[in-house]
Design an enzyme around this catalytic site. Structure first.
Site, PDB file in Angstrom:
ATOM      1  N   GLU A  56       1.233   1.286 -17.839  1.00  0.00           N
ATOM      2  CA  GLU A  56       1.947   0.118 -17.670  1.00  0.00           C
ATOM      3  C   GLU A  56       1.493  -0.930 -18.503  1.00  0.00           C
ATOM      4  O   GLU A  56       2.496  -1.806 -18.698  1.00  0.00           O
ATOM      5  CB  GLU A  56       1.330  -0.119 -16.200  1.00  0.00           C
ATOM      6  CG  GLU A  56       1.862  -1.486 -15.606  1.00  0.00           C
ATOM      7  CD  GLU A  56       1.005  -1.670 -14.247  1.00  0.00           C
ATOM      8  OE1 GLU A  56      -0.193  -1.162 -13.904  1.00  0.00           O
ATOM      9  OE2 GLU A  56       1.442  -2.699 -13.326  1.00  0.00           O
ATOM     10  N   HIS A  57       0.324  -1.425 -18.925  1.00  0.00           N
ATOM     11  CA  HIS A  57      -0.066  -2.248 -19.676  1.00  0.00           C
ATOM     12  C   HIS A  57      -0.630  -1.509 -21.252  1.00  0.00           C
ATOM     13  O   HIS A  57      -1.583  -0.701 -20.914  1.00  0.00           O
ATOM     14  CB  HIS A  57      -1.092  -3.083 -19.247  1.00  0.00           C
ATOM     15  CG  HIS A  57      -0.824  -3.581 -17.780  1.00  0.00           C
ATOM     16  ND1 HIS A  57      -1.226  -3.123 -16.547  1.00  0.00           N
ATOM     17  CD2 HIS A  57       0.059  -4.619 -17.456  1.00  0.00           C
ATOM     18  CE1 HIS A  57      -0.802  -3.932 -15.641  1.00  0.00           C
ATOM     19  NE2 HIS A  57       0.107  -4.914 -15.917  1.00  0.00           N
ATOM     20  N   HIS A  64      -8.706  -3.729  -9.493  1.00  0.00           N
ATOM     21  CA  HIS A  64      -7.789  -3.945  -8.674  1.00  0.00           C
ATOM     22  C   HIS A  64      -7.790  -2.845  -7.269  1.00  0.00           C
ATOM     23  O   HIS A  64      -7.724  -2.881  -6.165  1.00  0.00           O
ATOM     24  CB  HIS A  64      -6.443  -3.545  -9.401  1.00  0.00           C
ATOM     25  CG  HIS A  64      -5.622  -4.801  -9.778  1.00  0.00           C
ATOM     26  ND1 HIS A  64      -5.239  -6.019  -9.040  1.00  0.00           N
ATOM     27  CD2 HIS A  64      -5.285  -5.279 -11.161  1.00  0.00           C
ATOM     28  CE1 HIS A  64      -4.780  -6.983 -10.015  1.00  0.00           C
ATOM     29  NE2 HIS A  64      -4.627  -6.271 -11.124  1.00  0.00           N
ATOM     30  N   GLN A  92      -8.368  -4.120 -14.990  1.00  0.00           N
ATOM     31  CA  GLN A  92      -7.581  -3.018 -14.329  1.00  0.00           C
ATOM     32  C   GLN A  92      -8.279  -2.402 -13.209  1.00  0.00           C
ATOM     33  O   GLN A  92      -7.817  -2.181 -12.008  1.00  0.00           O
ATOM     34  CB  GLN A  92      -7.050  -2.119 -15.151  1.00  0.00           C
ATOM     35  CG  GLN A  92      -5.680  -1.661 -14.850  1.00  0.00           C
ATOM     36  CD  GLN A  92      -4.580  -2.501 -14.365  1.00  0.00           C
ATOM     37  OE1 GLN A  92      -4.200  -2.556 -13.470  1.00  0.00           O
ATOM     38  NE2 GLN A  92      -4.337  -3.619 -15.330  1.00  0.00           N
ATOM     39  N   ASN A 108       0.817  -1.254   0.038  1.00  0.00           N
ATOM     40  CA  ASN A 108      -0.020  -0.186  -0.003  1.00  0.00           C
ATOM     41  C   ASN A 108       0.898   1.160  -0.112  1.00  0.00           C
ATOM     42  O   ASN A 108       2.172   1.252  -0.073  1.00  0.00           O
ATOM     43  CB  ASN A 108      -1.090  -0.104   1.201  1.00  0.00           C
ATOM     44  CG  ASN A 108      -0.235  -0.011   2.531  1.00  0.00           C
ATOM     45  OD1 ASN A 108       1.016   0.364   2.627  1.00  0.00           O
ATOM     46  ND2 ASN A 108      -0.919  -0.657   3.492  1.00  0.00           N
ATOM     47  N   HIS A 133      46.406  11.649  -8.225  1.00  0.00           N
ATOM     48  CA  HIS A 133      46.085  10.912  -9.333  1.00  0.00           C
ATOM     49  C   HIS A 133      47.305  11.018 -10.510  1.00  0.00           C
ATOM     50  O   HIS A 133      47.369   9.862 -10.908  1.00  0.00           O
ATOM     51  CB  HIS A 133      44.585  11.636 -10.135  1.00  0.00           C
ATOM     52  CG  HIS A 133      43.371  11.443  -9.195  1.00  0.00           C
ATOM     53  ND1 HIS A 133      43.222  12.180  -8.105  1.00  0.00           N
ATOM     54  CD2 HIS A 133      42.123  10.723  -9.717  1.00  0.00           C
ATOM     55  CE1 HIS A 133      42.060  11.601  -7.666  1.00  0.00           C
ATOM     56  NE2 HIS A 133      41.439  10.779  -8.729  1.00  0.00           N
ATOM     57  N   ASP A 188      -0.651 -11.310 -16.505  1.00  0.00           N
ATOM     58  CA  ASP A 188      -0.644 -11.277 -14.792  1.00  0.00           C
ATOM     59  C   ASP A 188      -0.295 -12.527 -14.140  1.00  0.00           C
ATOM     60  O   ASP A 188       0.184 -12.446 -12.984  1.00  0.00           O
ATOM     61  CB  ASP A 188      -2.068 -10.696 -14.537  1.00  0.00           C
ATOM     62  CG  ASP A 188      -2.188  -9.265 -14.663  1.00  0.00           C
ATOM     63  OD1 ASP A 188      -1.408  -8.678 -14.744  1.00  0.00           O
ATOM     64  OD2 ASP A 188      -3.456  -9.018 -14.779  1.00  0.00           O
ATOM     65  N   GLU A 202      42.554  19.150 -13.995  1.00  0.00           N
ATOM     66  CA  GLU A 202      41.585  18.904 -12.957  1.00  0.00           C
ATOM     67  C   GLU A 202      42.061  19.153 -11.622  1.00  0.00           C
ATOM     68  O   GLU A 202      41.253  19.227 -10.586  1.00  0.00           O
ATOM     69  CB  GLU A 202      41.011  17.352 -12.965  1.00  0.00           C
ATOM     70  CG  GLU A 202      40.138  17.019 -14.178  1.00  0.00           C
ATOM     71  CD  GLU A 202      39.101  15.926 -14.157  1.00  0.00           C
ATOM     72  OE1 GLU A 202      39.433  15.271 -13.146  1.00  0.00           O
ATOM     73  OE2 GLU A 202      38.514  15.469 -15.070  1.00  0.00           O
TER      74      GLU A 202
END
Lengths: 429, 429
Positions: free
Chosen positions: A327-328, A262, A259, A214, A420, A361, A415
Site C-alpha cells: 500500500e505504502h 493501526h 503502520q 472492520n 443486428h 495520511d 456471428e
C-alpha cells in the site's frame, strides 16, 4: 518479526510465504454478513433498529437518534480548538486541490470517415460513505473519502457511522461540516452498508459506497459489489521502507511503527542493504515499545507480521517490493528517483528521506485510501473516478455508415445475429 | 410485451416494477460457483480436468487438449474468407484507435510550498479474458476485450474458452491472432475464472479477469472480486430507443430485435410520443418473428421484457431513460443532441437515425462491453483503465515538511496515533 537475507538459501521459500500470507477474514464473517444484508433488504428500518441496539447499544427512535444534523456538525466545527480546526481546513484544501486535478476530460471528435465518436463523464447522483465509530473514527478518513466525491460532483453525500452507546466524535462531525456532507445517519456495520445499497424508509439508496471499516463492513461491500459501485476491498494495511545506510534509525522506526500502530494485522517491512542500520532500527523499535501509547497494537503487528529484508544491493529492492505490491512504499535513499523508476506495483510512493508516510495520511493531498493486500497489482487509490462514470457515444452519418456498415453486416452474419445485420443493411438500401 | 402511457394513472407503479425487475441469477448459482472456486483453488489442474470432462465433454490430456497455439490461431486467420478477414481487421483497427485515445496522462508537479505531488499510471502485468464457447462465441467480443488490454500495455494476455466436445471456433481463433493474445486455454465456466484468478500448474494467475459469460461465469467473477480485478458484473443487456414520429418502423423493429435476439432475458424498450409509430413498430416486430432465424429467442425476450412507453412529449424521455439507466440508448430524433444533453445514465448513446446500435457492437470503435442491469448509474464501459492502475507519489523537501508537517502532527495526535506524529515531528526537530 522475521529477518531474511536475500542471499540465504531458503530466502525464496520464506519470502514467498510472506507474499502469500493473506491476513484476511474467514467464511463465518461471510455468512453473518449475508444474513444481515438480507434482513435489511427485507425489513428496512426495523432491521436497522434491532442491529443498532444489539451491536451499538444505541436506540434508534427520535430523529436525533437516527441522524446527525448539519447544525450539529457546524456546532462541533465551531467548538474545535482553533489550531486543530485550521489543521483540518489546511488538509481539506490540499486534498481538494489535488483531486481537482484528477477530473477527467470528455472526448468528442469526428474521424476520417465522418463518424462522430466520444465519451462523456458524469458524477453519480448519490454516494454513501462509511465512517467507523469508536477508536477508529478518523476525521482524516472522512475528508479523504468525502472530498473526492464532492469534487466529482456528487449531489447527495450520505455518511453512516455507528455511535456506540450514543457517543459521537466531534472531530468527525467537524470534518463532515468541512467536507459538505449532506446527510449523516447513526448506524454502522454491515447493516449500514446494506441500508446505503438497498435503501430503507429513512435512508434513500445511493449509487456508490466507499469508506473503511472492520471485516464485516469490508465483507458487506464485497457482497454488494454490482448492486452498488464500491471503492475497493480493503484489508490490513502495509508500509514498505527501502532504505540505504545513511538513514536515521529513529525516523525509520517511527515510520514502521506508524503502520503497526493501526492494527495487529498491519504489516511493516524494511528493505535495506545495511546490516548495521537494520539492527539499529530493530533496536529502536524495541525501545519505542517501552513508551509508545499504542505499543500493545504496534508490538503485536511487528511481532506477527514485521519483516526486515537484507539485500546485497538496493537494486534488488524494486522487484521484491513489486511482489509485495504494498500500500505504502517509502524510498529513503539518496537518489529515490532511480528506484522509483524501476518500481511497478505500489499504492503510493514516498520519495526521499524527508517524506514520512504519515504526511500522506493527513495533509499532502493525494488520497490515503489505497489498495492493500497486494492489490496494488491491479487496483488504484481512491479518486474522483470512483464517483464518476463514462457514457460513450457514436453518431453516424449516412456516409459513415456506408463506409463501414457492410463490414459490420458481415460480422453480424458470421456471428449468427441476423437482426443486428438487418438494423444496418436496411439503412443502407 | 408491455405498452404503457405516462399519462395513465397506474403508469408510475408499472414503470417502477420494470425498473426494479432484476432478471438475474439465484442463490443456487452462488453456492455451486463457490464450491467450484474452492476445488480449483485447492486442486488446480486436476479439478479443471474433472469439470471440463463433466461440463464440456472435453478431455484435457495432451498439450493440444489444454491449449490452442498461436500457430493454430494464425492458421484460422489465414483460412478465413477474405472479406470476413478484412471486416475483422477493420473492426480491430477502429477499436484500437478509439482506445488509444483513452490512455491516461501521468501527473507530476511541485506545489507552492515545494511539495512534489503526482500519479503515475501503469498496466497490470497479466490479464485473463473469458470467451464463451458454443453459440455465444463472438469474435467481436474477443476484439473488444483484448484490444484495450494490449493498448493499455498488458504483457501477458490469456484467453480461456470452453471447447464443448472439442469443438473450436475459427472466427474466435482468428480474432485472437489479430488481437495478439499470448496464451489460450480450452477451459470454461466458473472453473476457468478460478484458474485465472488463483493460478494452477498449467495456467499462471493473472491480475485482472474480464469478458462475458453465462450466470456461472458472472457469479465467479463477482465472488473473486478483490482476489483479482474484474471488469464488472455483467447481466442481461438492454436497448432503449427514443424515437420521434418521423422514423422508419422497419429500422426501429430491427434495432429492438437486435437486442432481443441475444438472450431471452434481454430487454428492448421503445419510448415515443407517436402512437402511430408505436403500433407500426409493434406490428413490424410481429412480422419479423415469422422469418427471423433467431425469432425463438427474440420473441421470448420481447414477450417477457419488451416495453413500449408512450409519452406526451419527448421531453419526458431523458428522465425515464435515466431511471432505466440502459446499456444502449438510441436517440432517433431530428435533434438528438437536445435529448442527449439531458441524459445522465447510459452505457453508450447512439445519436441520430443513421446510428443503429449494432454499428457500435462491431465496428464504430468504442467498447461494446457496457454496464447492464441499471448499473450505468455508477459504472462505465470497458476501457484501457480496466487494465491499468495508478500509483500516487509524494516528495517532501525539508521546507515543505516544515510548512505543513505541524498540522499533520496535530491531526495525528487528535486521532490517537502517536507514531504517526513522531514520524513527522522527529524530522522537524
Amino acid at each position: 518479526m522475521q529477518l531474511l537475507r536475500t542471499s540465504d538459501a531458503d530466502f525464496e521459500a520464506k519470502f514467498d510465504r510472506v507474499v502469500r500470507d493473506r491476513r484476511e477474514s474467514d467464511a463465518q464473517v461471510g455468512r453473518d454478513v449475508s444474513a444481515i444484508l438480507n434482513e435489511v433488504r427485507e425489513r428496512g428500518d426495523s432491521a436497522l433498529v434491532e442491529y443498532t441496539k444489539r451491536f451499538d447499544q444505541h436506540n434508534l427512535s427520535s430523529d436525533e437518534d437516527w441522524s446527525i444534523s448539519k447544525e450539529a456538525c457546524k456546532a462541533a466545527y465551531d467548538g474545535l480548538d482553533a489550531e486543530l480546526r485550521e489543521a483540518l481546513e489546511t488538509a481539506a484544501a490540499r486534498i481538494r486541490s489535488y483531486h481537482e486535478g484528477q477530473l477527467p476530460k470528455d472526448r468528442d471528435y469526428t474521424d476520417d470517415i465522418g463518424m462522430r465518436l466520444g465519451a462523456r463523464w458524469g458524477a453519480v447522483e448519490a454516494a454513501g460513505l462509511y465512517v467507523p465509530g469508536g477508536r477508529a473514527a478518523y476525521p482524516s478518513s472522512l475528508l479523504m473519502n468525502a472530498i473526492p466525491a464532492k469534487v466529482a460532483g456528487v449531489e447527495r453525500l450520505v455518511v453512516t457511522t455507528p455511535t456506540p452507546k450514543g457517543e459521537m466524535n466531534d472531530l468527525v462531525l467537524a470534518a463532515a461540516h468541512i467536507a459538505g456532507v449532506d446527510e449523516m445517519y447513526r448506524v454502522g456495520g454491515a447493516q449500514a452498508v446494506a441500508a446505503l445499497a438497498f435503501g430503507t424508509e429513512r435512508i434513500a439508496r445511493v449509487d456508490v459506497v466507499v469508506g473503511p471499516g472492520n471485516a464485516w463492513v469490508a465483507e458487506a461491500k464485497r457482497q454488494l459489489y454490482g448492486v452498488v459501485g464500491i471503492d475497493m476491498v480493503a484489508g490490513p494495511s502495509e508500509i514498505l521502507v527501502i532504505a540505504d545506510k545513511d538513514n536515521n534509525p529513529e525516523w525509520l522506526a517511527a515510520d514502521l511503527l506508524s503502520q503497526a500502530e493501526h492494527d495487529p494485522t498491519s504489516q511493516s517491512i524494511l528493505i535495506t542493504d545495511d546490516r548495521g542500520l537494520a539492527s539499529q532500527v530493530m533496536d529502536q523499535i524495541d525501545l519505542e515499545f517501552l513508551k509508545l501509547p499504542t505499543a500493545k497494537t504496534a508490538k503485536q503487528s511487528w511481532d506477527d507480521h514485521g519483516l526486515v529484508v537484507l539485500v546485497d544491493s538496493l537494486d534488488e529492492a524494486p522487484a521484491l517490493s513489486d511482489r509485495l505490491a504494498a500500500e505504502h512504499v517509502e524510498i529513503a535513499t539518496a537518489d529515490p528517483e532511480a528506484l522509483f523508476g524501476k518500481l511497478r506495483h505500489a499504492g503510493s510512493v514516498f520519495l526521499g528521506k524527508m517524506t514520512p508516510e504519515a504526511v500522506g495520511d493527513y495533509i499532502a493531498g493525494p488520497n490515503h485510501v489505497l489498495p492493500t493486500g497486494r492489490r496494488a497489482r491491479f487496483a488504484s487509490g481512491l479518486s474522483v473516478l470512483d464517483f464518476m462514470k463514462r457514457t460513450s457515444f457514436i453518431g453516424a452519418t449516412e456516409g459513415a455508415l456506408k463506409a463501414i456498415g457492410p463490414a459490420a453486416v458481415r460480422l453480424a452474419e458470421a456471428e449468427g445475429l441476423p437482426a443486428h445485420a438487418l438494423s444496418i443493411s436496411r439503412r443502407l438500401s
